[in-house]
Design a protein around this motif. Structure first.
Motif, PDB file in Angstrom:
ATOM      1  N   ASN A  44       0.904  -0.753   0.136  1.00  0.00           N
ATOM      2  CA  ASN A  44      -0.375   0.148  -0.181  1.00  0.00           C
ATOM      3  C   ASN A  44       0.654   1.317  -0.105  1.00  0.00           C
ATOM      4  O   ASN A  44       0.011   2.589  -0.035  1.00  0.00           O
ATOM      5  CB  ASN A  44      -0.953  -0.404   1.544  1.00  0.00           C
ATOM      6  N   ALA A  45       2.673   1.270  -0.381  1.00  0.00           N
ATOM      7  CA  ALA A  45       3.038   2.077  -0.187  1.00  0.00           C
ATOM      8  C   ALA A  45       4.635   2.355  -1.019  1.00  0.00           C
ATOM      9  O   ALA A  45       5.087   0.807  -1.052  1.00  0.00           O
ATOM     10  CB  ALA A  45       2.887   2.714   1.074  1.00  0.00           C
ATOM     11  N   PRO A  46       5.163   3.293  -1.119  1.00  0.00           N
ATOM     12  CA  PRO A  46       5.979   2.996  -1.863  1.00  0.00           C
ATOM     13  C   PRO A  46       6.590   2.806  -1.159  1.00  0.00           C
ATOM     14  O   PRO A  46       8.356   1.816  -1.404  1.00  0.00           O
ATOM     15  CB  PRO A  46       6.497   4.054  -2.950  1.00  0.00           C
TER      16      PRO A  46
ATOM     17  N   TRP B 108       2.429   5.880  -8.649  1.00  0.00           N
ATOM     18  CA  TRP B 108       2.104   6.689  -7.709  1.00  0.00           C
ATOM     19  C   TRP B 108       2.438   8.376  -8.204  1.00  0.00           C
ATOM     20  O   TRP B 108       3.453   8.501  -8.910  1.00  0.00           O
ATOM     21  CB  TRP B 108       3.383   6.529  -6.686  1.00  0.00           C
TER      22      TRP B 108
ATOM     23  N   THR C 226      10.726   8.176  -5.332  1.00  0.00           N
ATOM     24  CA  THR C 226      10.232   7.053  -6.341  1.00  0.00           C
ATOM     25  C   THR C 226      11.202   6.961  -7.648  1.00  0.00           C
ATOM     26  O   THR C 226      11.079   6.133  -8.049  1.00  0.00           O
ATOM     27  CB  THR C 226       8.772   6.352  -7.102  1.00  0.00           C
TER      28      THR C 226
ATOM     29  N   ASP D 185       3.346  11.547  -6.491  1.00  0.00           N
ATOM     30  CA  ASP D 185       3.886  12.668  -5.565  1.00  0.00           C
ATOM     31  C   ASP D 185       3.347  14.303  -5.321  1.00  0.00           C
ATOM     32  O   ASP D 185       2.677  14.470  -5.445  1.00  0.00           O
ATOM     33  CB  ASP D 185       5.338  13.449  -6.136  1.00  0.00           C
TER      34      ASP D 185
ATOM     35  N   GLY E 111      -1.021   5.937  -4.400  1.00  0.00           N
ATOM     36  CA  GLY E 111      -1.602   5.690  -5.758  1.00  0.00           C
ATOM     37  C   GLY E 111      -2.765   6.222  -7.130  1.00  0.00           C
ATOM     38  O   GLY E 111      -3.904   7.118  -6.931  1.00  0.00           O
TER      39      GLY E 111
ATOM     40  N   THR F 136       2.544   7.285   2.228  1.00  0.00           N
ATOM     41  CA  THR F 136       0.919   7.107   1.203  1.00  0.00           C
ATOM     42  C   THR F 136      -0.429   7.209   3.024  1.00  0.00           C
ATOM     43  O   THR F 136       0.632   7.098   3.713  1.00  0.00           O
ATOM     44  CB  THR F 136       0.218   5.742   0.642  1.00  0.00           C
TER      45      THR F 136
ATOM     46  N   TYR G 215       3.090  10.429  -1.250  1.00  0.00           N
ATOM     47  CA  TYR G 215       2.071   9.350  -2.727  1.00  0.00           C
ATOM     48  C   TYR G 215       1.232   9.547  -1.933  1.00  0.00           C
ATOM     49  O   TYR G 215       0.760   8.580  -1.133  1.00  0.00           O
ATOM     50  CB  TYR G 215       2.845   8.557  -3.052  1.00  0.00           C
TER      51      TYR G 215
END
Length: 375
Positions: A45-47, A246, A69, A248, A237, A351, A235
């Motif tokens: 659920n997140a970078p 993603w 990213t 920013d 999604g 996120t 971020y």
């Protein structure tokens, strides 16, 4: 508030300043395997995700994914991010300091200090106490779609944010139901300003940030949406057809929208130092800390989580309690807690909401528990 994700939309002082130090950070190697496995799941659920944890003997850090990213760069303990609703504990500490000084009484109606502010539209400030505001027990509902009037520079005054929150009618009588609402702590910001004669940001800075030497922590000015370098990128999604990407959104947040409920920016190491200082009695009196730890059930949270006065009790799987607060804001989800015996952990994902844990609850809860309990 769903059980899947708990969302938090971000003492008499000694004469001499004091500093809380965090022991040197050692990169965790093959240890903490259980914590690392949970951290890896956060990438659903997140970078990126990271945990900064330890005890009185030293600190360690684990990372998964990236804080940028465009650079494949793991999140570091000294990188800035928004701490969102962890701001509430800072606001609560200043309020309890004022109580220690005899300038605020927890069980006094808010009308006494802020006449006419909490009034009308079903509200009666003579029936809502400072304690009820601190404990989300005031009857003021969550404001999921805030629309305060803007200043010319796009920022918001604290008073206008409060007015907007109180435009929603109360959901319950004061003292009868827990409902998490930023408006409670924005009203407390006005209380701090009235009692101290300073802006809330100045009061938090002078009473907490500077004495603790939290050089990477700040209460941003309205209109300043940037983060100091180095920082963790936030971020959201997105998807176009089969392609996921993603976006920013680091600078998409106007901090004055949340004020004393969620505006502060910090780092993992700084925010950990704050909660450790609170747990060890460096910020409020022992009586004040005991008041902060008088909890009620936190409706919507997993079992083992109760809410005090701007402070959350986490009942640990390994026994005992850790005390801290989570935070969610555009781009970031955070959680920090510390124990009385010197253990601590801070979790950050870049996120807004964390992935779901084993039981459908917020994964941050499991990561924090694993890190503090040494798994």
């Amino acid at each position: 508030m769903s059980k899947r994700t708990v969302t938090c939309a971000v003492a008499v002082m000694a004469a001499a300043a004091f500093t809380v130090s965090i022991p040197s950070v050692a990169q965790a190697a093959d240890t903490h395997a259980g914590t690392k496995a949970l951290l890896d799941r956060a990438l659903q659920n997140a970078p990126g995700a990271a945990v900064f944890a330890g005890n009185a003997a030293g600190s360690w850090v684990l990372q998964s994914g990236t804080g940028d990213t465009q650079a494949a760069k793991p999140i570091q303990p000294g990188e800035h991010h928004r701490i969102a609703s962890q701001t509430k504990t800072f606001t609560a500490v200043v309020t309890l300091q004022l109580a220690d000084e005899g300038k605020v009484a927890l069980d006094t109606p808010i009308e006494t200090s802020l006449p006419g502010v909490v009034d009308g539209n079903g509200y009666d400030g003579t029936k809502i106490t400072v304690r009820q505001l601190l404990q989300h027990h005031s009857g003021i509902p969550v404001n999921n779609n805030p629309r305060p009037a803007r200043n010319p520079d796009g920022s918001y005054t604290l008073r206008e944010v409060v007015r907007d929150g109180l435009s929603l009618k109360p959901n319950s009588a004061p003292g009868t139901k827990f409902e998490y609402s930023n408006t409670n702590f924005e009203i407390l910001g006005l209380l701090i300003e009235k009692v101290t004669g300073r802006s809330a940001g100045e009061a938090i800075t002078e009473r907490i940030i500077k004495p603790l030497g939290l050089q990477a922590t700040g209460y941003p000015r309205g209109g300043d949406r940037t983060l100091p370098a180095p920082y963790v990128h936030g971020y959201a999604g997105g998807r176009v057809g089969p392609i996921f990407f993603w976006v920013d959104n680091t600078t998409n947040v106007e901090p004055s929208m949340f004020g004393t409920a969620g505006a502060i920016e910090s780092t993992m190491s700084d925010v950990t130092a704050f909660y450790r200082a609170l747990a060890t009695g460096k910020l409020v009196s022992s009586a004040g800390l005991a008041e902060m730890r008088k909890t009620i059930p936190w409706e919507g949270a997993p079992a083992g989580y109760d809410y005090g006065l701007g402070l959350v009790k986490h009942t640990l799987s390994c026994g005992g309690d850790a005390w801290g607060h989570p935070g969610n804001v555009v781009g970031y989800a955070t959680w920090t807690a510390a124990t009385d015996d010197g253990r601590y952990a801070t979790v950050v994902t870049n996120t807004f909401s964390a992935a779901a844990g084993t039981n459908g609850d917020d994964l941050r809860f499991e990561i924090l528990d694993a890190a503090i309990c040494g798994r």
